[in-house]
Write an enzyme that holds these catalytic residues in place. Structure first.
Site, PDB file in Angstrom:
ATOM      1  N   ASN A  68     -42.026 -27.215 -36.984  1.00  0.00           N
ATOM      2  CA  ASN A  68     -41.397 -28.530 -37.544  1.00  0.00           C
ATOM      3  C   ASN A  68     -42.279 -29.173 -38.676  1.00  0.00           C
ATOM      4  O   ASN A  68     -43.378 -29.942 -37.919  1.00  0.00           O
ATOM      5  CB  ASN A  68     -40.796 -29.204 -36.264  1.00  0.00           C
ATOM      6  CG  ASN A  68     -40.246 -30.805 -36.819  1.00  0.00           C
ATOM      7  OD1 ASN A  68     -39.787 -30.892 -37.994  1.00  0.00           O
ATOM      8  ND2 ASN A  68     -40.226 -31.482 -35.912  1.00  0.00           N
TER       9      ASN A  68
ATOM     10  N   LYS B 117     -41.992 -31.717 -40.229  1.00  0.00           N
ATOM     11  CA  LYS B 117     -41.414 -33.126 -40.500  1.00  0.00           C
ATOM     12  C   LYS B 117     -41.749 -33.507 -41.825  1.00  0.00           C
ATOM     13  O   LYS B 117     -41.421 -32.839 -42.852  1.00  0.00           O
ATOM     14  CB  LYS B 117     -42.239 -34.007 -39.520  1.00  0.00           C
ATOM     15  CG  LYS B 117     -42.422 -33.335 -38.135  1.00  0.00           C
ATOM     16  CD  LYS B 117     -42.998 -34.261 -37.043  1.00  0.00           C
ATOM     17  CE  LYS B 117     -42.870 -33.560 -35.604  1.00  0.00           C
ATOM     18  NZ  LYS B 117     -43.361 -34.494 -34.366  1.00  0.00           N
TER      19      LYS B 117
ATOM     20  N   HIS C 173     -33.670 -34.355 -32.534  1.00  0.00           N
ATOM     21  CA  HIS C 173     -35.243 -34.475 -32.454  1.00  0.00           C
ATOM     22  C   HIS C 173     -35.280 -35.820 -31.836  1.00  0.00           C
ATOM     23  O   HIS C 173     -34.747 -36.676 -32.463  1.00  0.00           O
ATOM     24  CB  HIS C 173     -36.006 -34.209 -33.590  1.00  0.00           C
ATOM     25  CG  HIS C 173     -37.275 -34.263 -33.345  1.00  0.00           C
ATOM     26  ND1 HIS C 173     -37.931 -35.063 -33.560  1.00  0.00           N
ATOM     27  CD2 HIS C 173     -38.179 -32.892 -33.207  1.00  0.00           C
ATOM     28  CE1 HIS C 173     -39.615 -34.870 -33.316  1.00  0.00           C
ATOM     29  NE2 HIS C 173     -39.384 -33.451 -33.054  1.00  0.00           N
TER      30      HIS C 173
ATOM     31  N   GLU D 140     -37.393 -37.961 -32.729  1.00  0.00           N
ATOM     32  CA  GLU D 140     -37.844 -39.053 -33.679  1.00  0.00           C
ATOM     33  C   GLU D 140     -36.377 -39.459 -34.548  1.00  0.00           C
ATOM     34  O   GLU D 140     -36.331 -40.565 -34.845  1.00  0.00           O
ATOM     35  CB  GLU D 140     -38.681 -38.441 -34.880  1.00  0.00           C
ATOM     36  CG  GLU D 140     -40.182 -38.344 -34.256  1.00  0.00           C
ATOM     37  CD  GLU D 140     -40.841 -37.214 -34.766  1.00  0.00           C
ATOM     38  OE1 GLU D 140     -40.717 -36.672 -35.823  1.00  0.00           O
ATOM     39  OE2 GLU D 140     -41.918 -37.019 -34.060  1.00  0.00           O
TER      40      GLU D 140
ATOM     41  N   GLU E 290     -38.553 -31.514 -25.195  1.00  0.00           N
ATOM     42  CA  GLU E 290     -39.598 -32.184 -25.945  1.00  0.00           C
ATOM     43  C   GLU E 290     -40.005 -33.496 -25.347  1.00  0.00           C
ATOM     44  O   GLU E 290     -39.424 -34.639 -25.962  1.00  0.00           O
ATOM     45  CB  GLU E 290     -39.482 -32.275 -27.478  1.00  0.00           C
ATOM     46  CG  GLU E 290     -39.199 -30.982 -28.143  1.00  0.00           C
ATOM     47  CD  GLU E 290     -39.710 -31.116 -29.562  1.00  0.00           C
ATOM     48  OE1 GLU E 290     -40.628 -30.459 -30.196  1.00  0.00           O
ATOM     49  OE2 GLU E 290     -39.062 -31.826 -30.237  1.00  0.00           O
TER      50      GLU E 290
ATOM     51  N   GLY F 262     -46.901 -35.559 -30.877  1.00  0.00           N
ATOM     52  CA  GLY F 262     -47.696 -36.109 -31.646  1.00  0.00           C
ATOM     53  C   GLY F 262     -48.909 -36.983 -30.895  1.00  0.00           C
ATOM     54  O   GLY F 262     -49.402 -37.719 -31.742  1.00  0.00           O
TER      55      GLY F 262
ATOM     56  N   SER G  31     -47.302 -31.543 -28.749  1.00  0.00           N
ATOM     57  CA  SER G  31     -48.739 -31.352 -28.640  1.00  0.00           C
ATOM     58  C   SER G  31     -49.008 -29.829 -28.326  1.00  0.00           C
ATOM     59  O   SER G  31     -50.068 -29.624 -27.812  1.00  0.00           O
ATOM     60  CB  SER G  31     -49.583 -32.476 -27.862  1.00  0.00           C
ATOM     61  OG  SER G  31     -49.421 -33.535 -28.571  1.00  0.00           O
TER      62      SER G  31
HETATM   63  P1  PGA Z   1     -46.157 -32.101 -32.293  1.00  0.00           P
HETATM   64  O1  PGA Z   1     -44.546 -32.436 -32.415  1.00  0.00           O
HETATM   65  O2  PGA Z   1     -46.489 -30.671 -31.882  1.00  0.00           O
HETATM   66  O3  PGA Z   1     -46.818 -32.803 -33.265  1.00  0.00           O
HETATM   67  O4  PGA Z   1     -46.452 -33.141 -30.917  1.00  0.00           O
HETATM   68  C1  PGA Z   1     -43.551 -31.543 -31.739  1.00  0.00           C
HETATM   69  C2  PGA Z   1     -42.199 -31.888 -32.485  1.00  0.00           C
HETATM   70  O5  PGA Z   1     -41.986 -33.200 -32.594  1.00  0.00           O
HETATM   71  O6  PGA Z   1     -41.418 -31.079 -32.698  1.00  0.00           O
END
Ligand code: PGA
Length: 251
Positions: A9, A11, A94, A96, A166, A172, A212
């Protein structure tokens, strides 16, 4: 059929030139195996990256779609548009999107409907926040997130749908769920799917871990019995790391 999957992803990162470079770097080193590989670039890059990625056997998806079919919704991107750019998957829900854009379960149901109407495979994301885990509510939260959306669909509707657990506290942040935490939650979700959608659906649905996940911890996480792969954010923006993650499945 339950598949092993590595998904990236991207983003809201990179401009077109940088995105093309990253796609080319990944494509030229991609392992030739049966793992399903998906990249989710930003909308404007979908068409041009499809050419580069598909040749290397990597499929593309969008990070979101509109809940509406079409019409006067300035700034929205429809599932039909995404599909017409050659994308085959779409992230739905997601954290976010839930957190910064206040997406609700009702909207997520509509988005999944739009995906299914347009032959896009939904990758449905969910996961608890830090305070929810700390107060021991994580199983309840995940159950609510999964059931309130998936209850609107039959196992047949969702037969190709991919699920991604997640935990918000791991996204992140550099803090990854331990293998014990990941396996425990994935087993819980698989049992929930068995209860609500039946044995066949539970065994055949791919369940990804995200948060992460990186080149150093992917192998451990992917070795968990109920973890079928990863949805990778930060580490998917580095070609070497993403390739290493793709190679982290036990053969
Ligand atoms: P990250 O994000 O690996 O940077 O923690 C995962 C995601 O949001 O899909």
């Amino acid at each position: 059929m339950r598949k092993k999957i590595t998904a990236g992803n991207w983003k809201m990162n990179n401009d077109l030139a940088a995105a093309k470079n990253l796609a080319s770097e990944i494509s030229s080193n991609v392992p030739n195996d049966s793992i399903l590989k998906i990249v989710f670039p930003p909308f404007p890059f979908l068409s041009s990256l499809k050419e580069i990625l598909n040749e290397a056997g990597i499929r593309t998806g969008a990070q979101n779609c509109s809940e509406y079919e079409k019409g006067a919704y300035t700034g929205e991107v429809s599932a039909a548009m995404i599909s017409s750019c050659g994308a085959e998957f779409c992230l739905i829900g997601h954290s976010e999107r839930r957190q910064y854009f206040n997406e609700t379960n009702t909207q997520l149901v509509k988005k999944i409907e739009r995906c299914l109407e347009n032959n896009l495979i939904p990758v449905f994301c969910f996961g608890e926040k830090l305070e929810e885990r700390k107060s021991g509510k994580h199983f309840n939260v995940v159950e609510e997130q999964v059931c309130s959306v998936l209850e609107k669909f039959s196992p047949g509707d969702l037969k190709n749908t991919i699920l991604a657990y997640e935990p918000v506290w791991a996204i992140g942040t550099g803090e990854t769920a331990t293998t014990a935490q990941a396996q425990e939650m994935h087993a819980f979700i698989r049992t929930l799917l068995r209860k609500t959608k039946g044995e066949k659906f539970a065994t055949e649905t791919s369940l990804l871990y995200g948060g992460s996940c990186n080149a150093n911890n992917a192998a451990e996480l992917f070795a968990c019995a109920d973890v079928d792969g990863g949805l990778i954010g930060g580490a998917a923006l580095k070609a070497d790391d993403f390739i290493k993650i793709m190679k982290s499945f036990r053969s």
